[in-house]
Write a protein that holds these residues in place. Sequence first.
Motif, PDB file in Angstrom:
ATOM      1  N   GLY A 190      41.934  39.575  -4.683  1.00 47.97           N
ATOM      2  CA  GLY A 190      41.377  40.141  -3.532  1.00 47.97           C
ATOM      3  C   GLY A 190      40.442  39.160  -2.682  1.00 47.97           C
ATOM      4  O   GLY A 190      40.706  38.950  -1.521  1.00 47.97           O
ATOM      5  N   LEU A 191      39.575  38.530  -3.496  1.00 51.97           N
ATOM      6  CA  LEU A 191      38.627  37.400  -2.880  1.00 51.97           C
ATOM      7  C   LEU A 191      39.729  36.211  -2.165  1.00 51.97           C
ATOM      8  O   LEU A 191      39.414  35.914  -1.150  1.00 51.97           O
ATOM      9  CB  LEU A 191      37.667  37.076  -3.853  1.00 51.97           C
ATOM     10  CG  LEU A 191      36.688  35.512  -3.222  1.00 51.97           C
ATOM     11  CD1 LEU A 191      36.010  36.128  -2.196  1.00 51.97           C
ATOM     12  CD2 LEU A 191      36.056  35.286  -4.672  1.00 51.97           C
ATOM     13  N   LEU A 192      40.442  35.779  -2.924  1.00 54.24           N
ATOM     14  CA  LEU A 192      41.545  34.777  -2.480  1.00 54.24           C
ATOM     15  C   LEU A 192      42.215  35.459  -1.041  1.00 54.24           C
ATOM     16  O   LEU A 192      42.353  34.527  -0.198  1.00 54.24           O
ATOM     17  CB  LEU A 192      42.577  34.272  -3.582  1.00 54.24           C
ATOM     18  CG  LEU A 192      43.488  33.300  -3.165  1.00 54.24           C
ATOM     19  CD1 LEU A 192      42.696  31.948  -2.729  1.00 54.24           C
ATOM     20  CD2 LEU A 192      44.511  32.818  -4.293  1.00 54.24           C
ATOM     21  N   VAL A 193      42.604  36.602  -1.353  1.00 57.04           N
ATOM     22  CA  VAL A 193      43.285  37.011   0.022  1.00 57.04           C
ATOM     23  C   VAL A 193      42.391  36.915   1.390  1.00 57.04           C
ATOM     24  O   VAL A 193      42.796  36.227   2.231  1.00 57.04           O
ATOM     25  CB  VAL A 193      43.887  38.562  -0.205  1.00 57.04           C
ATOM     26  CG1 VAL A 193      44.315  39.124   1.225  1.00 57.04           C
ATOM     27  CG2 VAL A 193      45.009  38.414  -1.123  1.00 57.04           C
ATOM     28  N   GLU A 194      40.966  37.461   1.097  1.00 52.22           N
ATOM     29  CA  GLU A 194      40.079  37.171   2.092  1.00 52.22           C
ATOM     30  C   GLU A 194      39.960  35.534   2.597  1.00 52.22           C
ATOM     31  O   GLU A 194      39.836  35.562   3.691  1.00 52.22           O
ATOM     32  CB  GLU A 194      38.635  37.790   1.719  1.00 52.22           C
ATOM     33  CG  GLU A 194      38.654  39.245   1.407  1.00 52.22           C
ATOM     34  CD  GLU A 194      37.354  39.695   1.325  1.00 52.22           C
ATOM     35  OE1 GLU A 194      36.443  39.444   1.885  1.00 52.22           O
ATOM     36  OE2 GLU A 194      37.128  40.329  -0.177  1.00 52.22           O
ATOM     37  N   ILE A 195      39.894  34.821   1.589  1.00 53.16           N
ATOM     38  CA  ILE A 195      39.824  33.523   1.981  1.00 53.16           C
ATOM     39  C   ILE A 195      40.816  33.076   2.781  1.00 53.16           C
ATOM     40  O   ILE A 195      40.794  32.410   4.070  1.00 53.16           O
ATOM     41  CB  ILE A 195      39.633  32.570   0.536  1.00 53.16           C
ATOM     42  CG1 ILE A 195      38.394  32.768  -0.137  1.00 53.16           C
ATOM     43  CG2 ILE A 195      39.973  31.149   0.887  1.00 53.16           C
ATOM     44  CD1 ILE A 195      38.107  32.110  -1.441  1.00 53.16           C
ATOM     45  N   LEU A 196      41.942  33.521   2.249  1.00 54.42           N
ATOM     46  CA  LEU A 196      43.395  32.971   3.149  1.00 54.42           C
ATOM     47  C   LEU A 196      43.426  33.454   4.664  1.00 54.42           C
ATOM     48  O   LEU A 196      43.619  32.975   5.333  1.00 54.42           O
ATOM     49  CB  LEU A 196      44.457  33.112   2.440  1.00 54.42           C
ATOM     50  CG  LEU A 196      44.570  32.360   0.910  1.00 54.42           C
ATOM     51  CD1 LEU A 196      45.908  32.959   0.066  1.00 54.42           C
ATOM     52  CD2 LEU A 196      44.782  30.933   1.334  1.00 54.42           C
TER      53      LEU A 196
END
Lengths: 371, 371
Positions: A190-196
């Motif tokens: 989820g954090l990675l999705v936010e970053i992208l």
Amino acid sequence: MDSKTPSTTHLTDAQRIDWLRLIRSDNVGPRTFRSLVNHFGSARSALERLPELARRGGAARPGRICSEEDARAEFAASQRLGVALLAPGEDGYPPRLAEIDDAPPLLGVRGVRDVLMRPLIAIVGSRNASGAGLKFAGTLARDLGEAGFVIASGLARGIDQAAHRASIASGTVAVLAGGHDKIYPPEHEGLLVEILEAGGTAISEMPLGHVPRARDFPRRNRLISGVALGVVVVEAAHRSGSLITARIAAEQGREVFAVPGSPLDPRAAGTNDLIKQGATLTTEASDVVNMVEPIMGRPIELREPENDSLSHEPDAGDRARIVGLLGPSPILLDDLVRMAGTSAAIVRIVLLELELAGRLERHGGGLVSLI
Amino acid sequence: MDSKTPSTTHLTDAQRIDWLRLIRSDNVGPRTFRSLVNHFGSARSALERLPELARRGGAARPGRICSEEDARAEFAASQRLGVALLAPGEDGYPPRLAEIDDAPPLLGVRGVRDVLMRPLIAIVGSRNASGAGLKFAGTLARDLGEAGFVIASGLARGIDQAAHRASIASGTVAVLAGGHDKIYPPEHEGLLVEILEAGGTAISEMPLGHVPRARDFPRRNRLISGVALGVVVVEAAHRSGSLITARIAAEQGREVFAVPGSPLDPRAAGTNDLIKQGATLTTEASDVVNMVEPIMGRPIELREPENDSLSHEPDAGDRARIVGLLGPSPILLDDLVRMAGTSAAIVRIVLLELELAGRLERHGGGLVSLI
């Protein structure tokens, strides 16, 4: 952009497939890849010569060579996930990463490439961080973001997570130890999705489907420091992974920053030691900015190609002599050349053969040993 | 003993009374004392010339000269309390203290003198210390004591107290800001008794009966660092007294050590800053021992006497020119000598006259100004 070097390289589709085949073949790491391309002029020629070289190096059975089909399949799957496979010098390949000795020949970049061309600072530290450490990591990442820096970290729990979260708005880069589709720890997808979604990126040198193993993390850590001007270690116990990153960073010529703590706090033991060894004591963003600003103006030094001529071919006597000088104890390449009484080019080719046969280990710092 | 210099001086009783009279007279500090004795050959001769010098310097009214009676009374009272008044070079006068520019001409030493001839380390820090700071100060003092060092500190609350307590058995020195009979804070009188009973000492340059005022503490701090090979600052906020001690220590050429802490802990702000400025990061006794061991072997450098000849006497023109060059802004003595176009000896005598008249202020670092 923190580099004076414009992007100068652009691979054709066919070249990119050849590069991918070569780096995905058995016993070919970034350093071997570079030697092979320098020696044979192209990845395509190197691929043709691999079986013969491995046989000369004494391989018991031939190593697997990545087929064109497999390479095309990985390339297509990467594209579907939005992952570009970029070579050093191409737009989106972090310019400072291209400087290092064992830069990935192809880097999988997911997301907006621009952040990778801006000045980066890495922030790393304990997974098991204290509240104060997490808070400090967030404040530092935010302040560095406001000062124009992109934050790189390893998407781990603890300090990494705090550093990414606080720099989502200003620009952050997650450096992965596994393939782009095997996020570790899984709860950080989820954090990675936010970053992208916020315009950040994730980078990895590993193929899709690669689940990260313990030994992949130190290898990955060279990318965290490699993309950055400097590495800030926020909290680290004795013998922690962050200290490995700090050591690699120093070997790569990166600035090392460490956040102090009480001598009675075991989570500060590693960072206090780093400061004793010369890392810059860091209590605020300006400690980092003041140190890296003078470096940012300097042009990035590209590696000299080795320029081995094809006319150098070792004979059986060269091979026997060089193998005889090698053993399980690491020896300096320069010493080996001197003792072998032959040219550096010949020694390098014999080492390549041994490497492709799975018989040679490279230790960094120019040290090699037989396996 | 950490010095290569054996005790070389021994004052006669009569000389000691003369020295005491001179240092207890108005406008005579340690530096003026030394200039006067260098210039006139003895404290006795200087005492005879004081009124004339002060008059020449333009004193509105003559400064008080300590009478022989008063000096004998202080001497007797000191003896009753077990306080010896020692001159630099005498046995019991800390050899490193004798090195400093403004070493007390007579130091009041109470207790066993031997500890003052051994290698000393000062430990200082916040009165309002954290539990971790107090614990660390105690551990460090104990470990340094076991390594053979005597601990010097200021008998204050907090870090000082913890450092003294932990080194009572191995040797500790309380450096006082007031007279030996005016202990500050009063609740530490019991701690001082314990120190003395265990074979430690207290030292002070102030007369008996002197109640310490705020301005006496920075002055006292030069003695804490002056007796020691190095000063460890355990906890210190921004702009705290311990940082003054650290600055003086650096000016005296002493090693400065600082204990790190979290950037979020205001009690570590001062010590982290010291490390940024070059102090040695200290998490254990060996950090201190490794740094001071090489120094311990070095012979102590004694100051060169100025060797002013009595034949140099300023005339009215010299005085007018030198006073004209002085103002409320501090000026370097060396610049003054150059601008005055006369000998350094003449300038020094005129400055002495002004000092004795209460018209000159010395700032350290060779800077002087008119009051």
